[in-house]
Design a protein around this motif. Structure first.
Motif, mmCIF file in Angstrom:
data_model
loop_
_atom_site.group_PDB
_atom_site.id
_atom_site.type_symbol
_atom_site.label_atom_id
_atom_site.label_comp_id
_atom_site.label_asym_id
_atom_site.label_seq_id
_atom_site.Cartn_x
_atom_site.Cartn_y
_atom_site.Cartn_z
ATOM 1 N N VAL A 3 9.811 5.602 -11.145
ATOM 2 C CA VAL A 3 8.732 4.624 -11.056
ATOM 3 C C VAL A 3 9.311 3.222 -11.138
ATOM 4 O O VAL A 3 10.256 2.974 -11.902
ATOM 5 C CB VAL A 3 7.698 4.809 -12.196
ATOM 6 C CG1 VAL A 3 6.517 3.861 -12.028
ATOM 7 C CG2 VAL A 3 7.208 6.245 -12.294
ATOM 8 N N GLY A 4 8.741 2.314 -10.364
ATOM 9 C CA GLY A 4 9.140 0.917 -10.432
ATOM 10 C C GLY A 4 8.285 0.066 -9.514
ATOM 11 O O GLY A 4 7.467 0.580 -8.742
ATOM 12 N N TYR A 5 8.503 -1.239 -9.611
ATOM 13 C CA TYR A 5 7.837 -2.133 -8.672
ATOM 14 C C TYR A 5 8.521 -1.969 -7.322
ATOM 15 O O TYR A 5 9.747 -2.054 -7.240
ATOM 16 C CB TYR A 5 7.915 -3.583 -9.171
ATOM 17 C CG TYR A 5 6.973 -3.825 -10.319
ATOM 18 C CD1 TYR A 5 5.630 -4.111 -10.082
ATOM 19 C CD2 TYR A 5 7.415 -3.754 -11.634
ATOM 20 C CE1 TYR A 5 4.750 -4.316 -11.139
ATOM 21 C CE2 TYR A 5 6.543 -3.961 -12.698
ATOM 22 C CZ TYR A 5 5.219 -4.242 -12.436
ATOM 23 O OH TYR A 5 4.351 -4.444 -13.476
ATOM 24 N N PRO A 6 7.755 -1.696 -6.274
ATOM 25 C CA PRO A 6 8.361 -1.381 -4.973
ATOM 26 C C PRO A 6 9.280 -2.487 -4.455
ATOM 27 O O PRO A 6 8.929 -3.661 -4.468
ATOM 28 C CB PRO A 6 7.153 -1.212 -4.048
ATOM 29 C CG PRO A 6 6.002 -0.922 -4.945
ATOM 30 C CD PRO A 6 6.298 -1.650 -6.224
ATOM 31 N N GLY A 7 10.449 -2.052 -4.012
ATOM 32 C CA GLY A 7 11.399 -2.949 -3.377
ATOM 33 C C GLY A 7 11.472 -2.669 -1.884
ATOM 34 O O GLY A 7 12.389 -3.119 -1.204
ATOM 35 N N GLU A 8 10.525 -1.887 -1.394
ATOM 36 C CA GLU A 8 10.425 -1.580 0.032
ATOM 37 C C GLU A 8 8.955 -1.390 0.365
ATOM 38 O O GLU A 8 8.134 -1.108 -0.498
ATOM 39 C CB GLU A 8 11.220 -0.315 0.392
ATOM 40 C CG GLU A 8 10.690 0.954 -0.250
ATOM 41 C CD GLU A 8 11.480 2.200 0.145
ATOM 42 O OE1 GLU A 8 11.891 2.326 1.305
ATOM 43 O OE2 GLU A 8 11.675 3.056 -0.745
ATOM 44 N N VAL A 9 8.640 -1.573 1.637
ATOM 45 C CA VAL A 9 7.274 -1.375 2.105
ATOM 46 C C VAL A 9 7.307 -0.232 3.108
ATOM 47 O O VAL A 9 8.099 -0.242 4.040
ATOM 48 C CB VAL A 9 6.717 -2.655 2.778
ATOM 49 C CG1 VAL A 9 5.323 -2.398 3.342
ATOM 50 C CG2 VAL A 9 6.695 -3.802 1.783
ATOM 51 N N ARG A 10 6.479 0.752 2.887
ATOM 52 C CA ARG A 10 6.374 1.898 3.799
ATOM 53 C C ARG A 10 5.002 1.863 4.458
ATOM 54 O O ARG A 10 4.006 1.535 3.811
ATOM 55 C CB ARG A 10 6.538 3.215 3.026
ATOM 56 C CG ARG A 10 7.778 3.321 2.163
ATOM 57 C CD ARG A 10 8.952 4.075 2.716
ATOM 58 N NE ARG A 10 8.722 5.139 3.629
ATOM 59 C CZ ARG A 10 8.694 6.443 3.322
ATOM 60 N NH1 ARG A 10 8.863 6.846 2.083
ATOM 61 N NH2 ARG A 10 8.519 7.346 4.274
ATOM 62 N N LYS A 11 4.966 2.218 5.713
ATOM 63 C CA LYS A 11 3.721 2.239 6.485
ATOM 64 C C LYS A 11 2.748 3.242 5.872
ATOM 65 O O LYS A 11 3.122 4.358 5.556
ATOM 66 C CB LYS A 11 4.054 2.619 7.929
ATOM 67 C CG LYS A 11 2.869 2.692 8.849
ATOM 68 C CD LYS A 11 3.322 3.159 10.238
ATOM 69 C CE LYS A 11 2.169 3.589 11.087
ATOM 70 N NZ LYS A 11 1.581 4.867 10.710
ATOM 71 N N ARG A 12 1.535 2.816 5.710
ATOM 72 C CA ARG A 12 0.497 3.708 5.189
ATOM 73 C C ARG A 12 0.171 4.761 6.227
ATOM 74 O O ARG A 12 0.414 4.586 7.417
ATOM 75 C CB ARG A 12 -0.749 2.925 4.779
ATOM 76 C CG ARG A 12 -1.470 2.274 5.948
ATOM 77 C CD ARG A 12 -2.716 1.492 5.548
ATOM 78 N NE ARG A 12 -3.849 2.393 5.494
ATOM 79 C CZ ARG A 12 -4.690 2.494 4.480
ATOM 80 N NH1 ARG A 12 -4.565 1.730 3.433
ATOM 81 N NH2 ARG A 12 -5.687 3.348 4.497
ATOM 82 N N TYR A 13 -0.389 5.872 5.777
ATOM 83 C CA TYR A 13 -0.834 6.915 6.682
ATOM 84 C C TYR A 13 -2.125 6.472 7.372
ATOM 85 O O TYR A 13 -2.996 5.862 6.749
ATOM 86 C CB TYR A 13 -1.103 8.223 5.931
ATOM 87 C CG TYR A 13 0.138 8.902 5.420
ATOM 88 C CD1 TYR A 13 1.007 9.547 6.290
ATOM 89 C CD2 TYR A 13 0.440 8.899 4.061
ATOM 90 C CE1 TYR A 13 2.148 10.185 5.821
ATOM 91 C CE2 TYR A 13 1.583 9.536 3.586
ATOM 92 C CZ TYR A 13 2.424 10.169 4.478
ATOM 93 O OH TYR A 13 3.551 10.791 4.009
ATOM 94 N N GLU A 14 -2.238 6.822 8.626
ATOM 95 C CA GLU A 14 -3.476 6.620 9.385
ATOM 96 C C GLU A 14 -4.044 8.006 9.685
ATOM 97 O O GLU A 14 -3.319 9.005 9.624
ATOM 98 C CB GLU A 14 -3.188 5.854 10.683
ATOM 99 C CG GLU A 14 -2.586 4.472 10.471
ATOM 100 C CD GLU A 14 -3.473 3.519 9.675
ATOM 101 O OE1 GLU A 14 -4.720 3.673 9.725
ATOM 102 O OE2 GLU A 14 -2.931 2.638 8.991
ATOM 103 N N ASP A 15 -5.304 8.067 10.032
ATOM 104 C CA ASP A 15 -5.905 9.365 10.354
ATOM 105 C C ASP A 15 -5.125 10.083 11.450
ATOM 106 O O ASP A 15 -4.999 11.306 11.429
ATOM 107 C CB ASP A 15 -7.369 9.205 10.768
ATOM 108 C CG ASP A 15 -8.297 9.020 9.575
ATOM 109 O OD1 ASP A 15 -7.831 9.152 8.415
ATOM 110 O OD2 ASP A 15 -9.487 8.744 9.791
ATOM 111 N N SER A 16 -4.572 9.337 12.385
ATOM 112 C CA SER A 16 -3.814 9.951 13.483
ATOM 113 C C SER A 16 -2.525 10.617 12.996
ATOM 114 O O SER A 16 -1.963 11.456 13.701
ATOM 115 C CB SER A 16 -3.488 8.904 14.551
ATOM 116 O OG SER A 16 -2.720 7.853 13.989
ATOM 117 N N ASP A 17 -2.045 10.260 11.793
ATOM 118 C CA ASP A 17 -0.841 10.873 11.216
ATOM 119 C C ASP A 17 -1.147 12.201 10.520
ATOM 120 O O ASP A 17 -0.232 12.980 10.247
ATOM 121 C CB ASP A 17 -0.210 9.949 10.163
ATOM 122 C CG ASP A 17 0.221 8.617 10.724
ATOM 123 O OD1 ASP A 17 0.780 8.602 11.841
ATOM 124 O OD2 ASP A 17 -0.001 7.593 10.043
#
Length: 173
Positions: A148-162
């Motif tokens: 656990v930590g404060y995010p040091g990266e950004v990941r694309k959120r899931y969309e319904d199409s995923d």
């Protein structure tokens, strides 16, 4: 809730920012709020914020899958007590998921590091390595570690199409 589930992704890179004590307490509270079979409360949690211990644990998987834990501000080791429940695995997994969802709700990133059924070396399991390192008694099993930590990266959120809607069935497979 669905919006949060779409946002939640495994985060393996963290800022150097320490997690506030109150937030760690909230994460652990989420764990102890997790349901267990027959209300056995078969889980136990070890919150690890000691950098040296995190560094040692980060080498616990032979394929290097836990390396990023060395740079995490917090690791939560999730244990199950075999003497309290024959479904300690399920109990521990639910607690781990609750902790990850709580982390997401607080703006923290997290990642599940599988321990049970993984290897440290050709002849030693990851679980045994961690149990020896942390003086964990025999009756406890180690399911996973949640970093656990404060995010040091950004990941694309899931969309319904995923989403894999073809995995959903009604009444029969």
């Amino acid at each position: 809730m669905l919006d949060m589930l779409k946002r939640r992704r495994s985060i393996r890179k963290y800022k150097e920012t320490l997690i506030e004590k109150e937030k760690i307490e909230e994460l652990l509270k989420a764990g102890v709020l997790a349901p267990t079979s027959k209300n056995s409360k078969s889980w136990e949690f070890i919150a690890v914020d000691d950098k040296e211990i995190l560094k040692e644990i980060s080498g616990s998987r032979e394929n290097g899958a836990a390396r990023f834990l060395a740079n995490s501000p917090l690791g939560i080791v999730i244990l199950g007590n075999e003497e309290k429940s024959d479904v300690w695995v399920e109990d521990a997994c639910i607690a781990g998921a609750f902790i990850q969802l709580q982390a997401e709700s607080m703006g923290l990133g997290s990642c599940w590091i599988q321990v049970r059924n993984r290897m440290y070396s050709e002849s030693e399991t990851t679980e045994l390595f961690i149990k020896n390192l942390m003086d964990i008694p025999e009756k406890y099993r180690v399911e996973c570690i949640i970093s656990v930590g404060y995010p040091g990266e950004v990941r694309k959120r899931y969309e319904d199409s995923d989403l894999k809607f073809e995995k959903i069935h009604f009444n029969k497979l």
